[in-house]
Design a protein around this motif. Structure first.
Motif, PDB file in Angstrom:
ATOM      1  N   LEU A   1      -3.337 123.097   7.786  1.00 32.21           N
ATOM      2  CA  LEU A   1      -2.183 123.346   8.640  1.00 32.21           C
ATOM      3  C   LEU A   1      -2.023 124.835   8.928  1.00 32.21           C
ATOM      4  O   LEU A   1      -1.806 125.258  10.071  1.00 32.21           O
ATOM      5  N   ARG A   2      -2.152 125.646   7.878  1.00 33.96           N
ATOM      6  CA  ARG A   2      -1.978 127.084   8.044  1.00 33.96           C
ATOM      7  C   ARG A   2      -3.132 127.710   8.822  1.00 33.96           C
ATOM      8  O   ARG A   2      -2.920 128.566   9.688  1.00 33.96           O
ATOM      9  N   TYR A   3      -4.365 127.293   8.515  1.00 35.74           N
ATOM     10  CA  TYR A   3      -5.533 127.948   9.124  1.00 35.74           C
ATOM     11  C   TYR A   3      -5.696 127.590  10.598  1.00 35.74           C
ATOM     12  O   TYR A   3      -5.887 128.474  11.433  1.00 35.74           O
ATOM     13  N   PHE A   4      -5.630 126.307  10.919  1.00 39.43           N
ATOM     14  CA  PHE A   4      -5.872 125.887  12.293  1.00 39.43           C
ATOM     15  C   PHE A   4      -4.610 125.911  13.154  1.00 39.43           C
ATOM     16  O   PHE A   4      -4.706 125.899  14.385  1.00 39.43           O
ATOM     17  N   GLY A   5      -3.440 125.918  12.529  1.00 42.61           N
ATOM     18  CA  GLY A   5      -2.194 126.034  13.279  1.00 42.61           C
ATOM     19  C   GLY A   5      -1.893 124.849  14.179  1.00 42.61           C
ATOM     20  O   GLY A   5      -1.207 125.010  15.194  1.00 42.61           O
ATOM     21  N   GLN A   6      -2.356 123.666  13.816  1.00 38.85           N
ATOM     22  CA  GLN A   6      -2.091 122.468  14.623  1.00 38.85           C
ATOM     23  C   GLN A   6      -0.920 121.683  14.028  1.00 38.85           C
ATOM     24  O   GLN A   6      -0.387 122.029  12.975  1.00 38.85           O
ATOM     25  N   SER A   7      -0.517 120.623  14.720  1.00 35.54           N
ATOM     26  CA  SER A   7       0.622 119.815  14.287  1.00 35.54           C
ATOM     27  C   SER A   7       0.252 118.961  13.077  1.00 35.54           C
ATOM     28  O   SER A   7      -0.928 118.796  12.740  1.00 35.54           O
ATOM     29  N   ASN A   8       1.292 118.390  12.450  1.00 37.40           N
ATOM     30  CA  ASN A   8       1.062 117.476  11.323  1.00 37.40           C
ATOM     31  C   ASN A   8       0.221 116.279  11.740  1.00 37.40           C
ATOM     32  O   ASN A   8      -0.690 115.863  11.033  1.00 37.40           O
ATOM     33  N   GLY A   9       0.550 115.729  12.929  1.00 40.60           N
ATOM     34  CA  GLY A   9      -0.147 114.542  13.400  1.00 40.60           C
ATOM     35  C   GLY A   9      -1.630 114.783  13.624  1.00 40.60           C
ATOM     36  O   GLY A   9      -2.478 113.990  13.185  1.00 40.60           O
ATOM     37  N   LYS A  10      -1.967 115.886  14.302  1.00 42.72           N
ATOM     38  CA  LYS A  10      -3.374 116.156  14.594  1.00 42.72           C
ATOM     39  C   LYS A  10      -4.142 116.526  13.326  1.00 42.72           C
ATOM     40  O   LYS A  10      -5.318 116.150  13.177  1.00 42.72           O
ATOM     41  N   THR A  11      -3.501 117.242  12.424  1.00 44.63           N
ATOM     42  CA  THR A  11      -4.184 117.615  11.181  1.00 44.63           C
ATOM     43  C   THR A  11      -4.415 116.389  10.303  1.00 44.63           C
ATOM     44  O   THR A  11      -5.463 116.273   9.646  1.00 44.63           O
ATOM     45  N   GLN A  12      -3.462 115.457  10.292  1.00 49.57           N
ATOM     46  CA  GLN A  12      -3.662 114.214   9.556  1.00 49.57           C
ATOM     47  C   GLN A  12      -4.747 113.348  10.194  1.00 49.57           C
ATOM     48  O   GLN A  12      -5.402 112.566   9.508  1.00 49.57           O
ATOM     49  N   LEU A  13      -4.933 113.503  11.495  1.00 52.72           N
ATOM     50  CA  LEU A  13      -5.962 112.724  12.189  1.00 52.72           C
ATOM     51  C   LEU A  13      -7.351 113.023  11.629  1.00 52.72           C
ATOM     52  O   LEU A  13      -8.231 112.163  11.651  1.00 52.72           O
ATOM     53  N   LEU A  14      -7.560 114.236  11.114  1.00 52.78           N
ATOM     54  CA  LEU A  14      -8.849 114.601  10.540  1.00 52.78           C
ATOM     55  C   LEU A  14      -9.188 113.679   9.366  1.00 52.78           C
ATOM     56  O   LEU A  14     -10.309 113.172   9.265  1.00 52.78           O
ATOM     57  N   HIS A  15      -8.224 113.461   8.495  1.00 50.41           N
ATOM     58  CA  HIS A  15      -8.448 112.559   7.365  1.00 50.41           C
ATOM     59  C   HIS A  15      -8.630 111.124   7.841  1.00 50.41           C
ATOM     60  O   HIS A  15      -9.459 110.373   7.308  1.00 50.41           O
TER      61      HIS A  15
ATOM     62  N   SER B   1      -0.803 109.438  -0.804  1.00 52.55           N
ATOM     63  CA  SER B   1      -1.661 110.479  -1.377  1.00 52.55           C
ATOM     64  C   SER B   1      -1.753 111.692  -0.455  1.00 52.55           C
ATOM     65  O   SER B   1      -1.909 112.824  -0.930  1.00 52.55           O
ATOM     66  N   ASN B   2      -1.646 111.485   0.859  1.00 54.74           N
ATOM     67  CA  ASN B   2      -1.719 112.605   1.797  1.00 54.74           C
ATOM     68  C   ASN B   2      -0.423 113.402   1.870  1.00 54.74           C
ATOM     69  O   ASN B   2      -0.445 114.618   2.083  1.00 54.74           O
ATOM     70  N   PHE B   3       0.708 112.723   1.699  1.00 56.21           N
ATOM     71  CA  PHE B   3       1.991 113.382   1.934  1.00 56.21           C
ATOM     72  C   PHE B   3       2.768 113.723   0.670  1.00 56.21           C
ATOM     73  O   PHE B   3       3.733 114.486   0.735  1.00 56.21           O
TER      74      PHE B   3
ATOM     75  N   PHE C   1      -7.555 104.786  11.305  1.00 52.73           N
ATOM     76  CA  PHE C   1      -7.639 105.819  12.328  1.00 52.73           C
ATOM     77  C   PHE C   1      -6.263 106.283  12.796  1.00 52.73           C
ATOM     78  O   PHE C   1      -6.072 107.449  13.126  1.00 52.73           O
ATOM     79  N   VAL C   2      -5.312 105.370  12.842  1.00 50.57           N
ATOM     80  CA  VAL C   2      -4.014 105.702  13.447  1.00 50.57           C
ATOM     81  C   VAL C   2      -2.877 105.776  12.438  1.00 50.57           C
ATOM     82  O   VAL C   2      -1.801 106.279  12.761  1.00 50.57           O
ATOM     83  N   GLY C   3      -3.068 105.264  11.200  1.00 47.82           N
ATOM     84  CA  GLY C   3      -1.980 105.206  10.235  1.00 47.82           C
ATOM     85  C   GLY C   3      -1.396 106.559   9.880  1.00 47.82           C
ATOM     86  O   GLY C   3      -0.208 106.838  10.126  1.00 47.82           O
ATOM     87  N   SER C   4      -2.203 107.434   9.302  1.00 44.84           N
ATOM     88  CA  SER C   4      -1.713 108.761   8.898  1.00 44.84           C
ATOM     89  C   SER C   4      -1.297 109.626  10.079  1.00 44.84           C
ATOM     90  O   SER C   4      -0.289 110.344   9.991  1.00 44.84           O
ATOM     91  N   PRO C   5      -2.027 109.613  11.222  1.00 44.97           N
ATOM     92  CA  PRO C   5      -1.546 110.381  12.379  1.00 44.97           C
ATOM     93  C   PRO C   5      -0.171 109.935  12.876  1.00 44.97           C
ATOM     94  O   PRO C   5       0.644 110.767  13.284  1.00 44.97           O
ATOM     95  N   ILE C   6       0.089 108.615  12.846  1.00 48.08           N
ATOM     96  CA  ILE C   6       1.417 108.130  13.242  1.00 48.08           C
ATOM     97  C   ILE C   6       2.471 108.668  12.285  1.00 48.08           C
ATOM     98  O   ILE C   6       3.547 109.132  12.705  1.00 48.08           O
TER      99      ILE C   6
ATOM    100  N   GLY D   1       2.235 111.384  10.521  1.00 45.24           N
ATOM    101  CA  GLY D   1       2.375 112.816  10.782  1.00 45.24           C
ATOM    102  C   GLY D   1       3.196 113.094  12.024  1.00 45.24           C
ATOM    103  O   GLY D   1       4.014 114.028  12.051  1.00 45.24           O
ATOM    104  N   ALA D   2       2.989 112.285  13.072  1.00 39.20           N
ATOM    105  CA  ALA D   2       3.770 112.456  14.302  1.00 39.20           C
ATOM    106  C   ALA D   2       5.251 112.170  14.054  1.00 39.20           C
ATOM    107  O   ALA D   2       6.130 112.875  14.570  1.00 39.20           O
ATOM    108  N   LEU D   3       5.532 111.147  13.246  1.00 44.06           N
ATOM    109  CA  LEU D   3       6.926 110.839  12.907  1.00 44.06           C
ATOM    110  C   LEU D   3       7.558 111.989  12.118  1.00 44.06           C
ATOM    111  O   LEU D   3       8.741 112.306  12.309  1.00 44.06           O
TER     112      LEU D   3
END
Length: 471
Positions: free
Chosen positions: A47-61, A265-267, A385-390, A392-394
């Motif tokens: 989050l700190r290094y790439f400066g993207q949103s929670n949703g997009k950063t969670q999408l990586l996982h 585990s992610n949050f 694919f969509v669980g953690s990004p959703i 993060g977006a919320l």
């Protein structure tokens, strides 16, 4: 005892070299889930290094785990075409290269390709063999051996959590990726123990390999490439599972569960900082989850092997408890309460992960375990694919992580509820198959009897006409 593999009956050793296979599966699961469950520690760094949103950063996982699971059908086909040893070794090498290349990523988009897709595809190639091979090597001790192998997942979270924290503090996330890559490469060594068992069919045909190979080459030359590919796919993958009510219902259950499976585990680490706990406390939560996960898989593996145990009931109760406990996370405001939750959720994940292959073997048969587990991975991967990004977006929308735990808990509860009638549906499906086979056999016998009568009548007619001509 004899287990039916996709190529024919195989004598399951129920021990011996099977325990070495169990140890290798333990180590591969430790590497895989060690990376999966410690992403929450990397998450604040990304989050700190790439400066993207929670949703997009969670999408990586989600891309990492989703690609691993979605590649299940392909891994299933490759295992049937080649063998578990080659597929698992190739997967470990691919994942290691992907993690190494991700350390040079200038942005999150490149991380998606190297860390997410390459790493996930490599993990998928050795995840399925690590589970399915246990089912072939064991029969009466299958649940115990599977539990021992899968407790590597808990040990992975247990060991990787403090190591990841230490690596991040010492080398940063890029240097940590180098070491994770080196650890993953050890999967090539562990996969060499997956020695394929010879089937009765292979033993009988062993003396005729030369003639069979020649015939096979001749047939390949005469058939079109498209037709040969379709025949090969049909032979290597059980497409009848696509119409199985049991398979479809359990796949739907797993799809719902995986929407929220990795959210805690992610949050949890970042939620701990939200309620004024330290990052070290967040790592301890993952550690506690890993310990309970490890112990839970061994204990539940032993219990499931007992005659009184009902694996489906254990699975459903675990999901309901885990879902309700996750929905209550926003009310846990102290470190002690969060540790208790982490222990409970570790037991829930242990039950769900352990019982997937057990339920597939019980409900659909061991001979269909390879294909059914591959299809199950596809279903789980789509929702991952969509669980953690959703979630993060919320979290971005509401400005906190509480709603993410509500989302996770509800999906777990729904997954447990929908699989309640699974045993009843499986019995009805098997009874219909038996009825169909009986009718088909009866019709075949009747056709044979009718043909015999016609032949006899024809012979009598010939005899009578011949006598008439003589008279």
């Amino acid at each position: 005892m004899t287990v039916v593999d996709h190529q024919g009956p195989v004598l399951a050793p129920d021990g011996g070299w099977g325990w070495m296979v169990t140890f290798s599966s333990f180590m591969l699961n430790m590497i895989l889930d060690g990376v999966f469950f410690t992403y929450g520690i990397f998450f604040p760094e990304f989050l700190r290094y790439f400066g993207q949103s929670n949703g997009k950063t969670q999408l990586l996982h989600s891309v990492l785990v989703g690609t691993c699971l979605v590649s299940g059908p392909l891994a299933s086909v490759l295992v049937r075409k080649f063998d578990s040893r080659k597929v698992a070794a190739t997967g470990a090498l691919t994942a290691s290269i992907g993690f190494f290349l991700s350390s040079f990523a200038p942005n999150l988009d490149v991380m998606f390709v190297c860390y997410g897709i390459m790493g996930g595809f490599g993990f998928g190639m050795f995840y399925l063999p690590a589970i399915v091979t246990i089912g072939v090597y064991f029969d009466s001790r299958r649940a115990l051996a599977t539990g021992l192998a899968l407790c590597g997942s808990g040990v992975g979270a247990l060991v990787f959590a403090p190591i990841t924290r230490l690596l991040l503090e010492t080398y940063g996330w890029r240097g940590s990726m180098w070491i994770v890559s080196a650890i993953t490469l050890n999967g090539v060594i562990f996969s060499t123990t997956y020695r394929p068992l010879k089937t009765e069919k292979e033993i009988k045909n062993n003396k005729h390999n030369t003639s069979n190979n020649y015939t096979s080459r001749t047939d390949h030359d005469s058939e079109s490439c498209c037709k040969h590919f379709c025949l090969a796919m049909t032979d290597m993958f059980d497409f009848s599972l696509l119409t199985s009510p049991t398979m479809l219902l359990y796949s739907t259950s797993c799809l719902l569960v995986m929407f929220g499976f990795f959210i805690p585990s992610n949050f949890l680490p970042v939620y701990a900082t939200e309620i004024n706990l330290s990052s070290e406390d967040g790592a301890v939560l993952i550690l506690a989850m890993g310990i309970s996960n490890t112990v839970g898989r061994v204990v539940m593996g032993y219990i499931t092997d007992q005659s009184y145990a009902n694996s489906l009931v254990i699975n459903n109760i675990a999901l309901l408890i885990g879902g309700l406990a996750t929905c209550s996370v926003p009310f846990y405001t102290s470190f002690g309460m969060l540790v208790t939750y982490a222990v409970v959720f570790g037991l829930v994940t242990a039950a769900f992960a352990l019982l997937r292959s057990i339920l597939m073997a019980e409900l659909l048969g061991v001979h269909r375990l390879n294909s059914s587990f591959g299809l199950l991975g596809l279903s789980m991967g789509l929702s991952t694919f969509v669980g953690s990004p959703i979630a993060g977006a919320l979290a971005d929308i509401y400005g906190n992580y509480r709603v993410a735990f509500y989302f996770s808990g509800i999906s777990l509860v729904l997954g447990g509820l929908i699989s309640v009638p699974l045993r009843f549906i499986s019995k009805r499906e098997h009874s219909k198959i038996k009825e169909f086979n009986f009718v088909d056999t009866y019709n075949s016998d009747q056709r044979k009897k009718t043909t015999d009568i016609e032949i006899v009548y024809f012979k009598k007619t010939i005899t009578i006409s011949t006598i008439s001509e003589k008279i």
